[in-house]
Design an enzyme around this catalytic site. Structure first.
Site, short mmCIF file in Angstrom:
data_model
loop_
_atom_site.label_atom_id
_atom_site.label_comp_id
_atom_site.label_asym_id
_atom_site.label_seq_id
_atom_site.Cartn_x
_atom_site.Cartn_y
_atom_site.Cartn_z
N GLU A 165 1.63 -16.64 -60.54
CA GLU A 165 2.33 -15.54 -59.88
C GLU A 165 2.86 -14.59 -60.95
O GLU A 165 3.45 -15.04 -61.94
CB GLU A 165 3.50 -16.06 -59.04
CG GLU A 165 4.15 -14.95 -58.23
CD GLU A 165 5.29 -15.45 -57.33
OE1 GLU A 165 5.93 -14.62 -56.68
OE2 GLU A 165 5.53 -16.66 -57.28
N ALA A 217 11.18 -21.22 -62.52
CA ALA A 217 10.29 -22.23 -61.93
C ALA A 217 9.30 -21.52 -61.03
O ALA A 217 9.43 -20.33 -60.74
CB ALA A 217 11.10 -23.27 -61.15
N MET A 218 8.30 -22.28 -60.56
CA MET A 218 7.26 -21.71 -59.72
C MET A 218 6.91 -22.68 -58.61
O MET A 218 6.71 -23.87 -58.85
CB MET A 218 6.02 -21.38 -60.57
CG MET A 218 4.86 -20.83 -59.79
SD MET A 218 5.30 -19.28 -58.97
CE MET A 218 4.19 -19.33 -57.56
N GLU A 219 6.80 -22.14 -57.38
CA GLU A 219 6.69 -22.97 -56.19
C GLU A 219 5.27 -23.36 -55.83
O GLU A 219 4.97 -23.62 -54.64
CB GLU A 219 7.31 -22.23 -54.99
CG GLU A 219 6.53 -21.00 -54.49
CD GLU A 219 6.95 -19.69 -55.12
OE1 GLU A 219 6.63 -18.63 -54.57
OE2 GLU A 219 7.59 -19.74 -56.18
N ASN A 220 4.35 -23.45 -56.77
CA ASN A 220 2.97 -23.80 -56.46
C ASN A 220 2.91 -24.95 -55.44
O ASN A 220 3.64 -25.92 -55.56
CB ASN A 220 2.24 -24.26 -57.73
CG ASN A 220 2.57 -23.40 -58.92
OD1 ASN A 220 2.22 -22.24 -58.97
ND2 ASN A 220 3.26 -23.99 -59.89
N GLU A 277 12.85 -23.71 -55.05
CA GLU A 277 11.40 -23.89 -55.11
C GLU A 277 10.92 -24.79 -53.97
O GLU A 277 9.83 -24.56 -53.42
CB GLU A 277 10.98 -24.47 -56.46
CG GLU A 277 11.43 -23.66 -57.66
CD GLU A 277 11.07 -22.18 -57.58
OE1 GLU A 277 10.03 -21.84 -56.97
OE2 GLU A 277 11.81 -21.35 -58.13
N HIS A 295 10.65 -22.85 -50.76
CA HIS A 295 9.48 -21.97 -50.73
C HIS A 295 8.30 -22.61 -50.01
O HIS A 295 7.37 -21.91 -49.60
CB HIS A 295 9.05 -21.61 -52.15
CG HIS A 295 9.58 -20.32 -52.66
ND1 HIS A 295 9.56 -19.16 -51.93
CD2 HIS A 295 10.12 -19.99 -53.86
CE1 HIS A 295 10.08 -18.17 -52.64
NE2 HIS A 295 10.43 -18.64 -53.81
#
Length: 883
Positions: free
Chosen positions: A128, A269-272, A305, A308
């Site tokens: 992202e 952080a990233m919500e993959n 996260e 999400h």
């Protein structure tokens, strides 16, 4: 050099092709990873193509070396497709076909930390907003959703753990000491939610039973030395899953949920989907290395996260202009979760303090934009406080206008109607409207108008008639590209406080409404008349309770009225806010005195009396008291000035704190001892509140370098019960004039913690925020320290970001050396990591707020930066600043 083109919301068109299935095979090698991509494609019948022929397939791709292209198994010659630096274009394809591409990428050289890169010997991804195009050729946009199957092949000894989205469906051995794992995610998703991690990791595992009785495996993957720092994150994850079921009815949907901690990461952080990748600073925590604030940050980010999974993943955004659809909504969700887990008033105070200081500054600066921008050049520049924090405030207003039950009905309808699709802000608001029967057409202006609205309030009391008339006037100042602003819907929660300190019953238009109501300001000016008020004493209005709208409120309170509200307002937020307003008035007196050369000026006795009352009253909420004892920050004070006087602000705040400390010295000593730690450390809210209050008292004592304060600081540092107390004591000693105490303490701290990168980040920040004039030399010295690296965003933020953003009096030195240092770093980061360069330049972009000399110095550095070959990220920010 040609200027990059802007992308406009008005130009949105549906994707010409759908990707029904995506199969990825990664053959990992640090400098030469081969990625084979097989896409099952279908021409989109809903797209406008203008002819009967299938439209060209245009795939995004950057920093890729293309090896081969096949369509339905046939290898294409180079003249059968068009290739440039950013796109692969194929024309004349069948309406249904299979495309295979093979590319080679260099993750080890990827210092931008977008796409696939190597961090501390570990492969990881950040896709992202537009990082997937650095992995393979793909329609890299959020409204193209596909089912992903991912096979990862790597050396087994170097990379024993291979992770991706979804559930593992196959694993095995390959020749040459290599192995593979295949993952399948059954939920269609855009490519920005793709994730891959490969490395030598260990896991903290647990499980969660959902409300329907399914068992979900929970895994937090870290480097072996960090395994003892994962329990708090796991507790936070389980609390988040339970809360989301109870409050929103949202259940997790895969068999496994994973978190991985990464040292080099641009974001928090990233919500993959199913595989959240975290900056290590937002997941690792234990008492020896982590402050209370960081414990709470871990809890909040883990929740954000996880939330999400529904507000972002199951329902994603149609295009990047809708970014606040997922981020604003999810920030609101994580804020209310944290309020439920801790102190709701303190959480509100913390969030609003940051909003007023940083987001309001963004609204008033050259990069001001609406919650839904109309255009952008580089989307990563729009991961802003406006999108996130102001976006959250807009959702909060919706929730407050509708009430808890109607808002829940609206969110249920939104999720049900849009599950598995790419939605828009209109989809969210229409669900809320349908669930409540409310017309939100005027409210939508919050999404399209930039800037912070102003409310000018005035009141008139008629004792004989028993009425109080409250007039509210709204206006929003011009912002770049928006000269004229229309009236908004502004909910103003309020009450009237009587002479005895109790809330009065409010009667409006003949209807008794209780002691607190929400007024809806929808016109440029409205007057509300409250009737049936008894007595001769004029009530004091308590306005904008709970900060019910993200606005600047002006009301001509007397200082006596502010002190009264500070003591009696039933709303915790407004008690704090009254104290901040009273302190601001006293600080403005001191700044005016300094500007007249009167450096012997005394603090307003009314503020002193208010603080004495706070210190001697019985505190029901220690955390709120700690916030109320904290003077407005230099950054917040600056936001109240039309022309920022850096030196006057610094002197006034320092003087006010010292005079309060001198006058109330014994009270602060008593407060410290009353809240000293007893028993073992625990990150509970009660203990955190005690530590917060204790360290607030100590900071006052250290502001006058009181002997008892010095002794307490040294003892607290030596005891080393927890990092909260250690950092507080170390900061106070290092920021004092006693270098004979501060320097040895710094040396000892570094010797103990040199092995821990996150703790060393704190060591950097403590030093570069010292108020002493020699700090710039310290910054330059620390930039050469072996623990510092410009390629690590956490280090850049801890050292350069802390200096430029927090040490205002030294960053804004009149010789311009602070500006020059930041510009030098920005120029270098432009080559290494453009996203971080565009974020860290912010202090220079606000130059128009300062005096003429500082304006010229900052503008000169911006011009010097503009003379470089700039990334799109930095070009957009610099051009807007200099416009």
């Amino acid at each position: 050099m040609s200027q990059p083109a802007a992308i406009h919301l008005a130009d949105y068109q549906a994707p010409a092709w759908r990707v029904l299935d995506t199969r990825l095979t990664f053959d990992l090698a640090p400098s030469a990873t081969r990625v084979t991509t097989v896409l099952t494609l279908e021409a989109n019948p809903d797209a406008a193509v203008g002819s009967d022929a299938t439209p060209p397939l245009v795939l995004n791709g950057e920093h890729l070396t293309l090896e081969s292209v096949r369509v339905d198994g046939r290898a294409l010659a180079s003249d059968e497709y068009k290739l440039d630096e950013t796109h692969l274009t194929l024309a004349g394809l069948p309406a249904n076909c299979e495309l295979e591409t093979v590319v080679v990428i260099d993750p080890a050289a990827n210092t931008a930390l977008e796409g696939l890169y190597v961090s501390s010997g570990m492969f990881c991804t950040q896709c992202e907003a537009e990082g997937f195009r650095r992995i393979t050729y793909y329609p890299d946009r959020p409204d193209v959703m596909s089912v992903f199957t991912t096979t990862i092949i790597a050396d087994k000894d170097s990379y024993p753990i291979l992770l991706s989205n979804g559930n593992p469906i196959e694993r095995g051995e390959r020749e040459g000491g290599r192995h593979f794992v295949t993952w399948q995610d059954p939920h269609p998703k855009p490519c920005y939610l793709f994730a891959l991690v490969a490395g030598d990791l260990v896991k903290h595992d647990d499980s969660f039973t959902t409300m329907s009785g399914r068992d979900v495996a929970l895994e937090i993957w870290v480097e072996p030395e960090n395994l003892d720092k994962t329990q708090h994150a796991m507790n936070s994850l389980k609390a988040s899953m339970k809360w989301d079921e109870e409050v929103y009815g949202r259940e997790y949907d895969l068999d496994i949920f994973m978190i991985v901690a990464v040292n080099d990461f641009n974001m928090g952080a990233m919500e993959n989907k199913g595989l959240n990748i975290f900056n290590s600073a937002c997941v690792l925590a234990n008492p020896d290395t982590t402050t209370d604030a960081a414990f709470q940050r871990v809890e909040g980010v883990v929740a954000h996260e996880y939330f999400h999974n529904w507000s972002g993943n199951r329902v994603t955004c149609r295009d990047w202009f809708q970014l606040s659809l997922k981020e604003g909504f999810t920030v609101y969700r994580d804020q209310t979760f944290s309020a439920d887990m801790n102190s709701a008033p303190v959480k509100r105070i913390e969030d609003v303090a940051m909003l007023r200081t940083a987001q309001f500054a963004e609204d008033a600066g050259p990069t001001a934009h609406p919650v839904r921008p109309a255009s952008y050049i580089e989307i990563s520049n729009f991961y802003t406080l406006t999108i996130y924090e102001k976006g959250s405030e807009v959702v909060r207003m919706v929730a407050n206008l509708l009430g808890e039950e109607a808002f829940r009905r609206g969110s249920d309808l939104y999720f049900a109607r849009n599950d598995g699709s790419a939605a828009t802000i209109e989809d969210f608001i229409s669900a809320m409207s349908e669930a409540s029967g409310r017309d939100f057409s005027q409210f939508m202006r919050w999404y399209s108008q930039a800037g912070t609205p102003n409310i000018a309030a005035s009141g008139t009391f008629d004792a004989q008639a028993g009425t109080y008339s409250l007039t509210l006037r709204q206006s929003t100042p011009p912002s770049p590209g928006q000269a004229e602003k229309l009236p908004l819907v502004i909910p103003v929660r309020m009450g009237l406080v009587g002479a005895d300190g109790s809330d009065l019953t409010l009667t409006l238009d003949g209807e008794a409404l209780g002691t607190e109501i929400v007024l809806e300001l929808t016109e440029a000016e409205q007057t509300f008349v409250f009737t049936g008020l008894a007595g001769d004493a004029e009530p004091v209005p308590s306005l904008l309770r709970g900060f019910s709208a993200p606005v600047k409120l002006a009301f001509d309170y007397s200082r006596e009225q502010l002190a009264f509200l500070m003591q009696h307002d039933s709303d915790g937020f407004n008690r704090w806010d009254a104290g901040q307003r009273l302190a601001m008035a006293a600080l403005e007196d001191l700044m005016a005195a300094w500007q007249r050369g009167e450096q012997e000026a005394q603090l307003d006795e009314r503020l002193l009396a208010a603080y004495r009352f706070l210190l001697q009253s019985e505190a029901s909420d220690r955390a709120v008291l700690a916030e109320m004892l904290t003077l407005p920050s230099e950054a917040y004070i600056a936001e109240q000035q039309s022309v920022v006087d850096v030196d006057a602000i610094h002197w006034a705040r320092k003087t006010a704190k010292a005079q309060l400390a001198s006058a109330l010295r014994d009270d602060f000593v008593a407060l410290y001892h009353a809240n000293a730690q007893q028993g073992d450390y625990a990150p509970t809210f009660e203990q955190m509140a005690r530590r917060s209050l204790k360290n607030a008292a100590l900071s006052y004592l250290m502001s006058i370098e009181d002997e008892e304060g010095m002794r307490l600081s040294q003892a607290q540092l030596a005891a080393a019960h927890n990092m909260t107390d250690v950092r507080a004591a170390l900061t106070m000693l290092v920021h004092s004039s006693r270098t004979d105490l501060g320097d040895p303490a710094l040396k000892s701290f570094a010797e103990r913690w040199s092995h821990d990168p996150l703790v060393m980040d704190q060591w950097f920040s403590i030093q570069v925020t010292r108020p002493q004039a020699d700090v710039l030399d310290r910054v330059r010295f620390l930039m050469e320290h072996p623990a510092f690296s410009l390629t690590n965003p956490n280090k850049v933020r801890a050292l350069i970001g802390a200096f430029a953003g927090q040490n205002r009096v030294n960053f804004h030195r009149l010789d311009g050396e602070g500006y020059r240092l930041l510009a030098d770093v920005v120029i270098e980061l432009n080559r290494l990591n453009p996203e971080i360069a565009a974020r860290i330049i912010t202090p220079l972009t606000r130059y128009k707020r300062f005096d003429a000399k500082r304006q010229d110095l900052m503008k000169a550095e911006l011009e010097r930066i503009r003379g470089e070959k700039l990334s799109n990220n930095l070009y957009e920010v610099v051009e807007k600043a200099l416009a």
